[in-house]
Enzyme design. Structure first.
Site, PDB file in Angstrom:
ATOM      1  N   GLY A 185     -23.538  13.774  -9.934  1.00 62.95           N
ATOM      2  CA  GLY A 185     -23.218  11.644  -9.212  1.00 62.95           C
ATOM      3  C   GLY A 185     -23.107  11.810  -8.274  1.00 62.95           C
ATOM      4  O   GLY A 185     -23.236  12.406  -7.193  1.00 62.95           O
ATOM      5  N   GLY A 219      -6.891   0.963   3.861  1.00 63.16           N
ATOM      6  CA  GLY A 219      -8.514   1.093   4.441  1.00 63.16           C
ATOM      7  C   GLY A 219      -8.950   1.936   2.655  1.00 63.16           C
ATOM      8  O   GLY A 219     -10.096   2.083   2.745  1.00 63.16           O
ATOM      9  N   HIS A 253     -44.362  -3.497  12.627  1.00 61.41           N
ATOM     10  CA  HIS A 253     -45.003  -1.901  12.096  1.00 61.41           C
ATOM     11  C   HIS A 253     -44.283  -2.005  13.644  1.00 61.41           C
ATOM     12  O   HIS A 253     -44.771  -2.596  14.629  1.00 61.41           O
ATOM     13  CB  HIS A 253     -46.494  -2.609  11.860  1.00 61.41           C
ATOM     14  CG  HIS A 253     -47.423  -1.265  11.787  1.00 61.41           C
ATOM     15  ND1 HIS A 253     -47.420  -0.082  10.785  1.00 61.41           N
ATOM     16  CD2 HIS A 253     -47.535  -1.226  13.428  1.00 61.41           C
ATOM     17  CE1 HIS A 253     -48.034   0.882  11.853  1.00 61.41           C
ATOM     18  NE2 HIS A 253     -48.342   0.349  12.794  1.00 61.41           N
ATOM     19  N   GLU A 310       0.629  -1.145   0.197  1.00 61.52           N
ATOM     20  CA  GLU A 310      -0.177  -0.101  -0.190  1.00 61.52           C
ATOM     21  C   GLU A 310       1.050   0.884  -0.026  1.00 61.52           C
ATOM     22  O   GLU A 310       1.879   1.596   0.837  1.00 61.52           O
ATOM     23  CB  GLU A 310      -0.829   0.088   0.820  1.00 61.52           C
ATOM     24  CG  GLU A 310      -1.629   0.747   1.736  1.00 61.52           C
ATOM     25  CD  GLU A 310      -2.312   1.571   0.334  1.00 61.52           C
ATOM     26  OE1 GLU A 310      -2.386   2.793  -0.050  1.00 61.52           O
ATOM     27  OE2 GLU A 310      -3.443   1.126  -0.324  1.00 61.52           O
ATOM     28  N   ALA A 350     -16.769  17.384  -9.073  1.00 57.75           N
ATOM     29  CA  ALA A 350     -16.969  16.392  -8.660  1.00 57.75           C
ATOM     30  C   ALA A 350     -17.273  15.729 -10.466  1.00 57.75           C
ATOM     31  O   ALA A 350     -18.672  15.182 -10.584  1.00 57.75           O
ATOM     32  CB  ALA A 350     -18.293  16.277  -7.884  1.00 57.75           C
TER      33      ALA A 350
END
Length: 469
Positions: free
Chosen positions: A187, A40, A448, A35, A273
């Site tokens: 998005g 993560g 319920h 990594e 984005a």
């Protein structure tokens, strides 16, 4: 330069990579993870988790300013923005540390550095790792899983600059709350940031090049989301073209063409984005039979690349770009490597969730896509205004929509907007995965009072008719 041998080396420690390593360890395979940044991955450190922490804070802020409907009053509710951001970072740090603990517990070695494929030695593949201190080591493995993830796409003129134009990274750790914010792209990422900042008090303009926001969702859900956002005071522009940004000393001005009009607007900050690109550079793909299309690695239904013994999972392997898809691919891929019988993943059975306010969740075909695929459909709808729990909670803006095959009764898709729908969608995911029909769903007893009763009513609405609306 030392050499270490493994059955499997996983390049990338995100929700695909670390899950692959953990499953491999369970199956008694010798496995290592490489990594480059944070265990993560983007999800835990700069995506799924920290955004949810921020969104939770914005929900609280909204409730504090809407206490009257519950019979409460509070004078001058306020927040410390830096503490809001700090809590989000603390949540990410806690979970990233948790991943490190899990890998250590499973006795999976983690190499902190950059990895690249570097040829074959006999029947094993070589992986060269440049560690953070500059030292190099070579790992060898029978199999390699590429789980290198993706990064934000940068459009010309909209490149993040760390000050005026933000990617998701800068948007997660702002120094102060911008008064006027432009979000380009509607998005899941853009919509969630637009929702967070609007509910914290920013004046938000959400811009989308397509003719509707959340273009991958069912059109009916998209329309309801737009109505909800505009009701909250958000400005929404679709079918929009964003002109060049003109940066001043402390603000940005831009012309936006939408609906036949040109809007000349000024903002303090801009969030871009507009999609993602796969991290396929500098990982040794040159000279291999691995194919890259539109920045993503091409794989078959079992995540195999064109190179024997090399697999690709998660965002780097293409849509849908979801952490849970990456994790599921990880398990499937490792079990295939271990010689177990596996089932290819069906993308129409993978849920999608957007954690804006109101929440949005879906699985399977939209009504339009089901019809385009040649299905004759039956559609059921049930609004939250007919649900007792939703009324009691003060969350009456919502809808559950079901799409069935009119001939077989198979649940083709489900689409939801409203409070807690990201928790509820799993019921329909199980129905899709189990190939249930309306017959089983109609006979299912829902507790319920719960908002999930709306899911039952939406099934009934497609056939005999909803009972409570």
């Amino acid at each position: 330069m030392s050499t270490t041998e493994f059955d499997l080396v996983v390049i990338g420690g995100g929700p695909g990579g670390y899950v692959a390593a953990l499953r491999a360890a369970q199956l008694k395979l010798s496995v290592a993870v490489v990594e480059a940044n944070h265990l993560g991955g983007i999800c835990l450190n700069w995506g799924c988790i920290p955004t949810k922490a921020l969104l939770r804070a914005s929900e609280i802020n909204h409730l504090l300013h809407d206490l009257g409907q519950f019979g409460f009053a509070a004078d001058n509710p306020r927040f410390d923005f830096q503490k809001v951001v700090a809590r989000s970072r603390a949540v990410s740090k806690q979970l990233s540390g948790g991943v490190a603990h899990l890998l250590k517990k499973a006795k999976v070695p983690v190499f902190d550095g950059l990895a690249k494929l570097s040829g074959v030695s006999g029947k094993k593949r070589k992986i060269e790792v440049t560690l953070k201190d500059g030292a190099k080591t070579v790992l060898t493995a029978t199999n390699v899983i590429l789980a290198t993830g993706a990064r934000a796409r940068a459009l010309p003129g909209l490149e993040p600059d760390g000050k005026f134009v933000w990617s998701y990274r800068e948007a997660l750790v702002p120094e102060e709350l911008p008064k006027r914010l432009l979000v380009i792209g509607s998005g899941a990422i853009g919509t969630e940031f637009a929702s967070f900042y609007r509910n914290m008090g920013s004046e938000v303009t959400l811009v989308e090049v397509a003719d509707r926001i959340l273009p991958v969702e069912d059109e009916e859900i998209s329309k309801l989301a737009r109505t909800a956002f505009e009701k909250q005071g958000m400005k929404v522009l679709t079918g929009a073209k964003v002109g060049p940004l003109k940066k001043g000393a402390s603000e940005v001005s831009v012309d936006i063409e939408a609906g036949g009009k040109t809007h000349s607007l000024t903002f303090d900050r801009v969030i871009s984005a507009v999609g993602i690109v796969g991290n396929v550079e500098n990982i040794g793909l040159e000279g291999t039979r691995i194919v890259v299309e539109k920045t993503h690695i091409v794989t078959d239904e079992l995540c195999r690349t064109g190179e024997s013994g090399v697999y690709a999972i998660g965002d780097v392997a293409g849509a849908p770009w979801l952490a849970h898809k990456a994790s599921h691919e990880a398990v499937m891929c490792v079990e295939a490597i271990a010689g177990r019988h596996v089932h290819p993943i069906d993308a129409t059975k993978i849920p999608g969730c957007t954690y804006c306010r109101p929440q949005i969740a879906s699985v399977g075909y939209t009504e339009a896509k089901a019809k385009a695929a040649g299905y004759e459909v039956r559609v059921g709808r049930f609004p939250f205004i007919g649900n007792g729990k939703a009324i009691a909670m003060g969350e009456v803006d919502g809808l559950v929509k079901t799409v069935f095959d009119a001939k077989t009764g198979e649940l083709l898709g489900a689409h939801m907007i409203g409070a807690e729908v990201t928790e509820m969608i799993q019921g329909y995911v199980i129905a899709r995965s189990g190939e249930l029909t309306e017959a089983e769903l109609k006979e299912t007893v829902f507790p319920h009072p719960t908002i999930s009763e709306s899911m039952h009513e939406a099934v009934l609405a497609a056939y005999d008719g909803a009972l409570h609306f």
